[in-house]
Motif scaffolding. Structure first.
Motif, PDB file in Angstrom:
ATOM      1  N   ASN A 186      23.515 -33.814 126.388  1.00 32.50           N
ATOM      2  CA  ASN A 186      22.899 -32.702 125.657  1.00 32.50           C
ATOM      3  C   ASN A 186      22.548 -31.502 126.542  1.00 32.50           C
ATOM      4  O   ASN A 186      21.685 -30.698 126.184  1.00 32.50           O
ATOM      5  CB  ASN A 186      21.640 -33.181 124.921  1.00 32.50           C
ATOM      6  N   THR A 187      23.179 -31.406 127.673  1.00 32.18           N
ATOM      7  CA  THR A 187      22.950 -30.244 128.525  1.00 32.18           C
ATOM      8  C   THR A 187      23.744 -29.057 127.998  1.00 32.18           C
ATOM      9  O   THR A 187      24.964 -29.146 127.857  1.00 32.18           O
ATOM     10  CB  THR A 187      23.411 -30.532 129.960  1.00 32.18           C
ATOM     11  N   PRO A 188      23.097 -27.934 127.667  1.00 28.11           N
ATOM     12  CA  PRO A 188      23.864 -26.763 127.216  1.00 28.11           C
ATOM     13  C   PRO A 188      24.704 -26.216 128.368  1.00 28.11           C
ATOM     14  O   PRO A 188      24.227 -26.086 129.495  1.00 28.11           O
ATOM     15  CB  PRO A 188      22.777 -25.758 126.800  1.00 28.11           C
ATOM     16  N   HIS A 189      25.941 -25.919 128.081  1.00 30.18           N
ATOM     17  CA  HIS A 189      26.818 -25.437 129.140  1.00 30.18           C
ATOM     18  C   HIS A 189      28.014 -24.723 128.537  1.00 30.18           C
ATOM     19  O   HIS A 189      28.323 -24.887 127.358  1.00 30.18           O
ATOM     20  CB  HIS A 189      27.301 -26.595 130.010  1.00 30.18           C
ATOM     21  N   ASP A 190      28.685 -23.939 129.358  1.00 31.39           N
ATOM     22  CA  ASP A 190      29.912 -23.274 128.931  1.00 31.39           C
ATOM     23  C   ASP A 190      31.063 -24.263 129.071  1.00 31.39           C
ATOM     24  O   ASP A 190      31.190 -24.921 130.098  1.00 31.39           O
ATOM     25  CB  ASP A 190      30.171 -22.044 129.816  1.00 31.39           C
ATOM     26  N   PRO A 191      31.930 -24.347 128.052  1.00 30.64           N
ATOM     27  CA  PRO A 191      33.031 -25.325 128.154  1.00 30.64           C
ATOM     28  C   PRO A 191      34.020 -24.995 129.272  1.00 30.64           C
ATOM     29  O   PRO A 191      34.783 -25.871 129.675  1.00 30.64           O
ATOM     30  CB  PRO A 191      33.699 -25.239 126.780  1.00 30.64           C
ATOM     31  N   LEU A 192      34.010 -23.757 129.763  1.00 31.07           N
ATOM     32  CA  LEU A 192      34.843 -23.427 130.930  1.00 31.07           C
ATOM     33  C   LEU A 192      33.962 -23.274 132.175  1.00 31.07           C
ATOM     34  O   LEU A 192      34.315 -22.579 133.129  1.00 31.07           O
ATOM     35  CB  LEU A 192      35.642 -22.139 130.686  1.00 31.07           C
ATOM     36  N   GLY A 193      32.806 -23.954 132.152  1.00 31.67           N
ATOM     37  CA  GLY A 193      31.876 -23.872 133.272  1.00 31.67           C
ATOM     38  C   GLY A 193      32.435 -24.423 134.558  1.00 31.67           C
ATOM     39  O   GLY A 193      31.913 -24.145 135.638  1.00 31.67           O
ATOM     40  N   HIS A 194      33.491 -25.204 134.458  1.00 28.50           N
ATOM     41  CA  HIS A 194      34.096 -25.768 135.668  1.00 28.50           C
ATOM     42  C   HIS A 194      34.921 -24.726 136.419  1.00 28.50           C
ATOM     43  O   HIS A 194      35.275 -24.930 137.577  1.00 28.50           O
ATOM     44  CB  HIS A 194      34.990 -26.939 135.295  1.00 28.50           C
ATOM     45  N   SER A 195      35.242 -23.611 135.743  1.00 30.44           N
ATOM     46  CA  SER A 195      36.138 -22.631 136.346  1.00 30.44           C
ATOM     47  C   SER A 195      35.419 -21.790 137.390  1.00 30.44           C
ATOM     48  O   SER A 195      34.310 -21.301 137.170  1.00 30.44           O
ATOM     49  CB  SER A 195      36.705 -21.715 135.257  1.00 30.44           C
ATOM     50  N   ILE A 196      36.034 -21.613 138.549  1.00 32.99           N
ATOM     51  CA  ILE A 196      35.465 -20.761 139.594  1.00 32.99           C
ATOM     52  C   ILE A 196      36.312 -19.505 139.772  1.00 32.99           C
ATOM     53  O   ILE A 196      36.117 -18.741 140.709  1.00 32.99           O
ATOM     54  CB  ILE A 196      35.377 -21.507 140.941  1.00 32.99           C
ATOM     55  N   SER A 197      37.271 -19.277 138.871  1.00 34.91           N
ATOM     56  CA  SER A 197      38.203 -18.160 138.990  1.00 34.91           C
ATOM     57  C   SER A 197      38.115 -17.245 137.774  1.00 34.91           C
ATOM     58  O   SER A 197      37.725 -17.665 136.683  1.00 34.91           O
ATOM     59  CB  SER A 197      39.633 -18.704 139.128  1.00 34.91           C
ATOM     60  N   GLY A 198      38.524 -15.996 137.953  1.00 33.80           N
ATOM     61  CA  GLY A 198      38.638 -15.073 136.829  1.00 33.80           C
ATOM     62  C   GLY A 198      39.964 -15.194 136.113  1.00 33.80           C
ATOM     63  O   GLY A 198      40.219 -14.490 135.130  1.00 33.80           O
ATOM     64  N   VAL A 199      40.823 -16.063 136.609  1.00 40.24           N
ATOM     65  CA  VAL A 199      42.119 -16.325 135.973  1.00 40.24           C
ATOM     66  C   VAL A 199      42.116 -17.764 135.474  1.00 40.24           C
ATOM     67  O   VAL A 199      42.065 -18.711 136.268  1.00 40.24           O
ATOM     68  CB  VAL A 199      43.294 -16.122 136.960  1.00 40.24           C
ATOM     69  N   HIS A 200      42.144 -17.922 134.159  1.00 40.91           N
ATOM     70  CA  HIS A 200      42.084 -19.260 133.570  1.00 40.91           C
ATOM     71  C   HIS A 200      43.479 -19.751 133.189  1.00 40.91           C
ATOM     72  O   HIS A 200      44.395 -18.949 132.977  1.00 40.91           O
ATOM     73  CB  HIS A 200      41.188 -19.242 132.322  1.00 40.91           C
ATOM     74  N   GLN A 201      43.587 -21.048 133.078  1.00 42.25           N
ATOM     75  CA  GLN A 201      44.901 -21.621 132.768  1.00 42.25           C
ATOM     76  C   GLN A 201      45.425 -21.176 131.397  1.00 42.25           C
ATOM     77  O   GLN A 201      46.626 -20.991 131.218  1.00 42.25           O
ATOM     78  CB  GLN A 201      44.839 -23.149 132.832  1.00 42.25           C
ATOM     79  N   HIS A 202      44.536 -21.009 130.428  1.00 38.88           N
ATOM     80  CA  HIS A 202      45.016 -20.611 129.092  1.00 38.88           C
ATOM     81  C   HIS A 202      45.591 -19.198 129.099  1.00 38.88           C
ATOM     82  O   HIS A 202      46.336 -18.825 128.201  1.00 38.88           O
ATOM     83  CB  HIS A 202      43.898 -20.747 128.045  1.00 38.88           C
ATOM     84  N   GLU A 203      45.239 -18.404 130.124  1.00 40.64           N
ATOM     85  CA  GLU A 203      45.790 -17.051 130.225  1.00 40.64           C
ATOM     86  C   GLU A 203      47.190 -17.068 130.845  1.00 40.64           C
ATOM     87  O   GLU A 203      47.938 -16.110 130.698  1.00 40.64           O
ATOM     88  CB  GLU A 203      44.853 -16.176 131.058  1.00 40.64           C
ATOM     89  N   ILE A 204      47.521 -18.128 131.539  1.00 41.49           N
ATOM     90  CA  ILE A 204      48.852 -18.258 132.132  1.00 41.49           C
ATOM     91  C   ILE A 204      49.805 -18.931 131.163  1.00 41.49           C
ATOM     92  O   ILE A 204      51.000 -18.667 131.164  1.00 41.49           O
ATOM     93  CB  ILE A 204      48.760 -19.081 133.447  1.00 41.49           C
ATOM     94  N   SER A 205      49.271 -19.786 130.309  1.00 40.78           N
ATOM     95  CA  SER A 205      50.097 -20.588 129.407  1.00 40.78           C
ATOM     96  C   SER A 205      51.013 -19.724 128.526  1.00 40.78           C
ATOM     97  O   SER A 205      50.556 -18.765 127.897  1.00 40.78           O
ATOM     98  CB  SER A 205      49.183 -21.430 128.507  1.00 40.78           C
ATOM     99  N   PRO A 206      52.300 -20.046 128.447  1.00 39.20           N
ATOM    100  CA  PRO A 206      53.201 -19.292 127.572  1.00 39.20           C
ATOM    101  C   PRO A 206      52.995 -19.598 126.092  1.00 39.20           C
ATOM    102  O   PRO A 206      53.359 -18.798 125.234  1.00 39.20           O
ATOM    103  CB  PRO A 206      54.599 -19.730 128.036  1.00 39.20           C
ATOM    104  N   GLY A 207      52.433 -20.751 125.778  1.00 43.30           N
ATOM    105  CA  GLY A 207      52.217 -21.129 124.387  1.00 43.30           C
ATOM    106  C   GLY A 207      50.764 -21.461 124.117  1.00 43.30           C
ATOM    107  O   GLY A 207      49.999 -21.782 125.025  1.00 43.30           O
TER     108      GLY A 207
END
Lengths: 344, 92
Positions: A186-207
């Motif tokens: 029950n800890t509130p958190h961002d689901p992409l809180g693990h990311s340490i970059s400004g470039v996320h994998q979903h932004e690279i994904s072609p689909g």
């Protein structure tokens, strides 16, 4: 003949107007309308169009404020659309959008595993893949064209299909899932809180893995050599790969322009464009991420050339005036868009 | 976000067992500073680090980039010894 040439070029501006997607997703309407406009809207039959969106994401921002760091991550996105179109009648056409996605990038990531310690990974390279194809219909709801003036209202609608590869989205969600399991319940958190970059994998994904709705309206007005074109696009995203849902996107653009050359066989026009582009936050694992979504304002020129009523080409660029983003993201330095169409 | 940050007092928020033979360490980085998570397997009973320890000095686990905002880091480490000590090193 001049009226015909003006009507032809009148429609070509729309191609450039619609090539303005702000997100790293393909801009289906941009490419489709590039093809549609090549016919001058009044011609039935086949068209083939190529269009390109080139956007470097090298500016680092946190909650709207720019900052710098040594050896930063980056993303350069290039999407090339091949669009065959068949105009069933002057007022109605169908287009198939086949995008090819190229990404060049560098990104840092802390990788999580349930069987091994964390690991810092720096990934740098480029990828080329087919993206999500789309089917878009055009209907000219109202048109009035005279020598002195003209008005055209187009409605566009379509569906984007999940044909592109989604391995990166799947991996991003899996990393988020493992990261979440490290947190107390029950800890509130961002689901992409693990990311340490400004470039996320979903932004690279072609689909995206999703079926998305595509909606657009264009209104184009002309008086003698001058015109004012405007358009609205809305992309309704649905849940795709492994609970991931890209944010909906709304784009509004328009501006004045003029014919600088108006010959029987060749027309050239220049237009000044203002663009408003807002991208909602993405959602994964049932929670929206505050590391996604942005609202941007751009201005830039658009040039359009037509030749012999069969060829058209356009090119334009957008300079960001202001970009307000959520969290830590790489945002566009500028945007370049261009297209070429041939009517058979 | 998880927890809170006192930039003047960087600290490890939480250390707890994770899946299998692992442990997770939770902390925030300090804005505009380089924050490094370090470990050491042996510390004297009085808290003083013995330079004669066979494990040597502190070793780096993860060094975060200098950013103008705090980042929440969770680092998962393997439990290879009966005990292991962790600290944050903050440098300009």
């Amino acid at each position: 003949v001049k009226l015909q040439a003006m009507r032809l070029q009148f429609s070509f501006w729309l191609a450039g107007l619609l090539c303005l997607s702000g997100s790293v997703r393909a801009c289906e309407l941009c490419a489709v309308y590039n093809a549609t406009s090549a016919s001058g809207q009044s011609a039935s039959g086949w068209l083939l169009s190529l269009s390109e969106q080139f956007v470097p994401y090298r500016t680092l921002q946190f909650n709207g404020d720019e900052f710098s760091m040594s050896d930063p991550d980056y993303l350069v996105s290039s999407i090339t659309h091949v669009v065959p179109t068949y105009n069933i009648s002057p007022r109605f056409g169908l287009s198939l959008n086949l995008p090819t996605v190229y990404r060049s990038f560098k990104r840092r990531e802390v990788r999580y595993s349930t069987t091994a310690p964390s690991q810092l990974v720096v990934e740098e390279g480029d990828e080329l893949a087919f993206g999500d194809m789309a089917l878009v219909a055009r209907w000219t709801a109202w048109e009035k064209s005279e020598m002195e003036y003209g008005v055209v209202l187009n409605l566009l609608g379509g569906v984007k299909f999940p044909t592109g590869d989604t391995d990166r989205v799947e991996d991003e969600v899996e990393q988020a899932r493992i990261f979440n399991s490290t947190l107390p319940p029950n800890t509130p958190h961002d689901p992409l809180g693990h990311s340490i970059s400004g470039v996320h994998q979903h932004e690279i994904s072609p689909g995206s893995g999703s079926f998305d709705g595509i909606f657009g309206v264009t209104l184009n007005t002309r008086w003698k050599r001058y015109f004012f074109n405007s358009q609205v696009q809305y992309y309704l995203r649905t849940e795709g790969e492994d609970t991931f849902e890209y944010g909906d996107e709304l784009m509004v653009s328009g501006g004045p322009g003029a014919y600088v050359l108006l010959k029987d066989s060749v027309t050239v026009s220049l237009q000044a464009l203002a663009v408003y582009d807002t991208l909602a936050r993405a959602e994964l694992l049932g929670t929206k991420s505050d590391s996604t979504g942005m609202t941007a304002w751009y201005m830039g020129p658009l040039a359009t050339v037509t030749w012999l009523e069969r060829f058209s080409a356009n090119a334009g660029g957008d300079i960001p005036l202001r970009i307000v983003n959520n969290g830590f993201q790489n945002v566009p330095n500028f945007r370049f868009h261009a297209g070429f169409s041939y009517r058979f | 976000v998880v927890g809170s940050l006192n930039a003047a007092d960087p600290h490890i928020d939480l250390i707890e067992p994770f899946v299998g033979n692992q442990v997770s360490i939770h902390y925030w980085t300090v804005p505009n500073r380089i924050t490094t998570l370090q470990y050491r397997d042996f510390v004297g009973t009085n808290g003083v680090i013995s330079t004669s320890s066979s494990s040597g000095g502190w070793s780096n686990l993860y060094t975060a980039e200098r950013l103008p905002f705090p980042e929440h880091i969770v680092w998962v480490d393997a439990r290879t010894n009966r005990h292991r000590f962790y600290r944050l090193r903050v440098t300009p």
